[in-house]
Scaffold this motif. Sequence first.
Motif, PDB file in Angstrom:
ATOM      1  N   LEU A 113       0.681  -1.109   0.249  1.00  0.00           N
ATOM      2  CA  LEU A 113      -0.066   0.810   0.143  1.00  0.00           C
ATOM      3  C   LEU A 113       0.815   0.955  -0.189  1.00  0.00           C
ATOM      4  O   LEU A 113       0.841   2.503  -0.529  1.00  0.00           O
ATOM      5  N   ALA A 114       2.051   1.544   1.020  1.00  0.00           N
ATOM      6  CA  ALA A 114       2.524   2.206   0.855  1.00  0.00           C
ATOM      7  C   ALA A 114       3.696   2.879  -0.614  1.00  0.00           C
ATOM      8  O   ALA A 114       3.622   3.688  -1.547  1.00  0.00           O
ATOM      9  N   ASP A 115       3.826   1.306  -0.433  1.00  0.00           N
ATOM     10  CA  ASP A 115       4.562   1.732  -2.736  1.00  0.00           C
ATOM     11  C   ASP A 115       3.587   2.297  -3.031  1.00  0.00           C
ATOM     12  O   ASP A 115       3.700   2.615  -4.667  1.00  0.00           O
ATOM     13  N   ARG A 116       2.122   2.155  -3.215  1.00  0.00           N
ATOM     14  CA  ARG A 116       1.158   2.129  -4.591  1.00  0.00           C
ATOM     15  C   ARG A 116       0.348   3.971  -3.688  1.00  0.00           C
ATOM     16  O   ARG A 116       0.242   4.269  -4.768  1.00  0.00           O
ATOM     17  N   PHE A 117       0.263   3.743  -3.160  1.00  0.00           N
ATOM     18  CA  PHE A 117      -0.372   4.685  -2.206  1.00  0.00           C
ATOM     19  C   PHE A 117       0.426   5.772  -1.791  1.00  0.00           C
ATOM     20  O   PHE A 117      -0.711   7.480  -1.332  1.00  0.00           O
ATOM     21  N   GLY A 118       1.546   5.448  -1.268  1.00  0.00           N
ATOM     22  CA  GLY A 118       2.438   6.579   0.042  1.00  0.00           C
ATOM     23  C   GLY A 118       2.845   6.348   0.611  1.00  0.00           C
ATOM     24  O   GLY A 118       1.294   5.353   2.126  1.00  0.00           O
ATOM     25  N   THR A 119       3.659   6.530   1.769  1.00  0.00           N
ATOM     26  CA  THR A 119       3.564   5.772   3.583  1.00  0.00           C
ATOM     27  C   THR A 119       2.956   7.002   4.084  1.00  0.00           C
ATOM     28  O   THR A 119       2.188   6.477   5.323  1.00  0.00           O
ATOM     29  N   THR A 120       3.007   8.095   4.044  1.00  0.00           N
ATOM     30  CA  THR A 120       1.737   8.984   5.039  1.00  0.00           C
ATOM     31  C   THR A 120       1.002   8.201   4.876  1.00  0.00           C
ATOM     32  O   THR A 120       0.065   8.040   6.762  1.00  0.00           O
ATOM     33  N   ARG A 121      -0.223   8.125   4.050  1.00  0.00           N
ATOM     34  CA  ARG A 121      -0.931   7.765   3.842  1.00  0.00           C
ATOM     35  C   ARG A 121      -1.641   6.549   5.231  1.00  0.00           C
ATOM     36  O   ARG A 121      -2.515   6.077   6.474  1.00  0.00           O
ATOM     37  N   THR A 122      -0.347   5.462   5.018  1.00  0.00           N
ATOM     38  CA  THR A 122      -0.192   4.050   5.365  1.00  0.00           C
ATOM     39  C   THR A 122       0.061   4.335   7.132  1.00  0.00           C
ATOM     40  O   THR A 122      -1.137   3.219   7.371  1.00  0.00           O
ATOM     41  N   LEU A 123       0.241   4.945   7.117  1.00  0.00           N
ATOM     42  CA  LEU A 123       1.020   5.725   8.532  1.00  0.00           C
ATOM     43  C   LEU A 123      -0.064   6.096   9.286  1.00  0.00           C
ATOM     44  O   LEU A 123      -0.068   5.733  10.669  1.00  0.00           O
ATOM     45  N   ILE A 124      -0.949   6.274   8.587  1.00  0.00           N
ATOM     46  CA  ILE A 124      -2.245   7.386   9.305  1.00  0.00           C
ATOM     47  C   ILE A 124      -2.684   5.734   9.791  1.00  0.00           C
ATOM     48  O   ILE A 124      -3.351   6.282  10.767  1.00  0.00           O
ATOM     49  N   ALA A 125      -3.309   5.274   8.889  1.00  0.00           N
ATOM     50  CA  ALA A 125      -4.123   4.371   9.250  1.00  0.00           C
ATOM     51  C   ALA A 125      -3.756   3.195  10.370  1.00  0.00           C
ATOM     52  O   ALA A 125      -4.519   2.981  11.114  1.00  0.00           O
ATOM     53  N   GLY A 126      -2.230   2.905  10.167  1.00  0.00           N
ATOM     54  CA  GLY A 126      -1.522   2.429  10.639  1.00  0.00           C
ATOM     55  C   GLY A 126      -1.639   2.654  12.559  1.00  0.00           C
ATOM     56  O   GLY A 126      -2.220   1.811  13.500  1.00  0.00           O
ATOM     57  N   ALA A 127      -1.329   4.050  12.449  1.00  0.00           N
ATOM     58  CA  ALA A 127      -1.859   4.752  13.843  1.00  0.00           C
ATOM     59  C   ALA A 127      -3.023   4.633  14.528  1.00  0.00           C
ATOM     60  O   ALA A 127      -3.116   4.330  15.925  1.00  0.00           O
ATOM     61  N   PHE A 128      -3.701   4.893  14.140  1.00  0.00           N
ATOM     62  CA  PHE A 128      -5.699   4.771  14.463  1.00  0.00           C
ATOM     63  C   PHE A 128      -5.983   3.240  14.409  1.00  0.00           C
ATOM     64  O   PHE A 128      -6.470   3.412  15.525  1.00  0.00           O
ATOM     65  N   ILE A 129      -5.181   1.925  14.130  1.00  0.00           N
ATOM     66  CA  ILE A 129      -5.279   1.158  14.302  1.00  0.00           C
ATOM     67  C   ILE A 129      -4.707   0.630  16.034  1.00  0.00           C
ATOM     68  O   ILE A 129      -5.227  -0.061  16.598  1.00  0.00           O
ATOM     69  N   TYR A 130      -3.839   0.990  15.467  1.00  0.00           N
ATOM     70  CA  TYR A 130      -2.611   0.815  16.957  1.00  0.00           C
ATOM     71  C   TYR A 130      -3.136   1.190  17.856  1.00  0.00           C
ATOM     72  O   TYR A 130      -3.425   0.344  19.463  1.00  0.00           O
ATOM     73  N   ALA A 131      -3.500   2.167  17.942  1.00  0.00           N
ATOM     74  CA  ALA A 131      -3.823   2.970  19.569  1.00  0.00           C
ATOM     75  C   ALA A 131      -5.129   2.344  19.382  1.00  0.00           C
ATOM     76  O   ALA A 131      -5.571   2.702  20.560  1.00  0.00           O
ATOM     77  N   LEU A 132      -6.382   2.430  18.914  1.00  0.00           N
ATOM     78  CA  LEU A 132      -7.805   1.336  19.691  1.00  0.00           C
ATOM     79  C   LEU A 132      -7.449   0.645  20.250  1.00  0.00           C
ATOM     80  O   LEU A 132      -8.047   0.075  21.045  1.00  0.00           O
ATOM     81  N   GLY A 133      -6.295  -0.638  19.203  1.00  0.00           N
ATOM     82  CA  GLY A 133      -5.653  -2.032  20.243  1.00  0.00           C
ATOM     83  C   GLY A 133      -5.503  -1.669  21.839  1.00  0.00           C
ATOM     84  O   GLY A 133      -5.453  -2.954  21.936  1.00  0.00           O
ATOM     85  N   LEU A 134      -4.281  -1.039  21.532  1.00  0.00           N
ATOM     86  CA  LEU A 134      -4.121   0.036  22.890  1.00  0.00           C
ATOM     87  C   LEU A 134      -5.004   0.069  23.966  1.00  0.00           C
ATOM     88  O   LEU A 134      -5.200  -0.433  25.281  1.00  0.00           O
ATOM     89  N   TYR A 135      -6.421   0.317  23.426  1.00  0.00           N
ATOM     90  CA  TYR A 135      -7.263   1.831  24.530  1.00  0.00           C
ATOM     91  C   TYR A 135      -8.129   0.232  24.752  1.00  0.00           C
ATOM     92  O   TYR A 135      -8.172   0.110  26.338  1.00  0.00           O
ATOM     93  N   LEU A 136      -8.317  -0.549  23.968  1.00  0.00           N
ATOM     94  CA  LEU A 136      -9.477  -1.636  24.143  1.00  0.00           C
ATOM     95  C   LEU A 136      -9.235  -2.799  24.127  1.00  0.00           C
ATOM     96  O   LEU A 136      -9.615  -3.855  25.302  1.00  0.00           O
ATOM     97  N   MET A 137      -7.457  -3.193  24.455  1.00  0.00           N
ATOM     98  CA  MET A 137      -7.001  -3.898  25.530  1.00  0.00           C
ATOM     99  C   MET A 137      -6.958  -3.693  27.045  1.00  0.00           C
ATOM    100  O   MET A 137      -6.754  -5.121  27.598  1.00  0.00           O
ATOM    101  N   GLY A 138      -7.147  -2.669  27.659  1.00  0.00           N
ATOM    102  CA  GLY A 138      -7.114  -2.873  28.418  1.00  0.00           C
ATOM    103  C   GLY A 138      -8.804  -3.276  29.582  1.00  0.00           C
ATOM    104  O   GLY A 138      -8.762  -3.474  30.558  1.00  0.00           O
ATOM    105  N   THR A 139      -9.235  -2.573  28.131  1.00  0.00           N
ATOM    106  CA  THR A 139     -11.229  -3.005  28.944  1.00  0.00           C
ATOM    107  C   THR A 139     -10.765  -4.204  28.132  1.00  0.00           C
ATOM    108  O   THR A 139     -12.544  -5.042  28.334  1.00  0.00           O
TER     109      THR A 139
END
Length: 434
Positions: free
Chosen positions: A98-124
């Motif tokens: 996806l980064a090779d096709r659509f760019g690094t920025t978009r890929t990192l932003i999407a990944g950061a949102f998923i990462y943060a959601l998983g961390l928050y929900l892990m504790g609950t």
Amino acid sequence: MRPTQNTGGTAGTPPHRPDSPDNSPTRQTILRATKWFPWLVLLCGCLVLSLNLGVRQSLGLFIPDMLTDTGWTATTFGLAFAIQNLMWGISAPIAGALADRFGTTRTLIAGAFIYALGLYLMGTSSSPGQLHMTAGVLIGTGVGATSFPVVLAAISRLFSPAKRSFALGLASAGGSVGQFIMAPTSQALNSSMGYVTTLTILAAISMLIIPAAFAMNGKAEAGSPNATPDMGPQGLIAAFHEARKHRGFVLLNAGFFVCGFHIAVIATHLPTFTELCGLPRSVAAEGLALIGLFNIIGTLTAGWAGGKWPKKYALSFVYGMRALVIVIFIFSPKTSETILLFSASMGALWLSTVPLTSGLIAQVFGPRYMATLFGIVMLSHQIGAFFGAWMGGLVFDLTGSFDGVWWASVALGVFAALVHLPIDDKELRKTAAA
């Protein structure tokens, strides 16, 4: 006929004047910005990896408290982290493509949102299934989308082959800085606030990946500055088939499987192992911090060495030294000092494989599709991590000891030291053209 005055131009070209457009203040500003832009991308890449790995490598510190509060088994947590590592591996090549096709920025932003959601929900999480979905699937996907393949590919495209290995070493060291800072910070927050609040704070911290992502806005281009002139119009599918037929690429996958196994065993189970030895929990946090600190030295040294000597021999040395360190640790008394010495020794060998492995891929296949190709190798790394995390918990539940996992780590280290030796590391694009 009056002779023409020579004002510095060459025959057939107009003279170069100080006030010409080629030497205008605007152009000079652009040239200066272009000169420093790769280093800005490198700095932002270090920040992304620092947040990515700093948070991720601290998650094992929460297992002892969660074991006590939930009553779940070590196998349950081992499986959750095994799923996390597997999803990390599965998402890495997808994120790279996806980064090779659509760019690094978009890929990192999407990944950061998923990462943060998983961390928050892990504790609950209130059931093993929820733990496997949050700590496993979501965090693993988020980590994979914001880790080495995406970040290192963006950096490798901006540095010349002569500087690339060292730049990749610097970026990999950035992840170690995060681990050095986040491990004791997470332990302190967990001791004072509990793991639920601490994981919420870590979720907020992980969102700092987003502003750093905006500087990393490149993607694979056939005419990228460091692409070799004989690369031709090779497509992604063709690059994949070329790599899978290369024996060296297969051997790199085998070696990186071992790297993932080692890291997962230590990062996931060192806190539990330390408590089993009757030592304070702070020792495990200090150990993880030392891994991060000494990893800075290890990755920088590996990046420098990879620019001077064959990377495959450096990789064999790293894996052989890992096996030796673990053997010494098995026979050593388990005191705070030996835990910390073991952590420092493994830290020097921790991510030193990353700049060497990624640099070898870029050297052989070129930097154009490095995000995708290194993502595939990263999948092998995370399959190894799956077995390291899962087997650690399973062996402990069955035997009450981690000895079986330590000896498996030794055997795999010797195996990895041997499989890198026959790798053909010649530049494939130039070889094909010749």
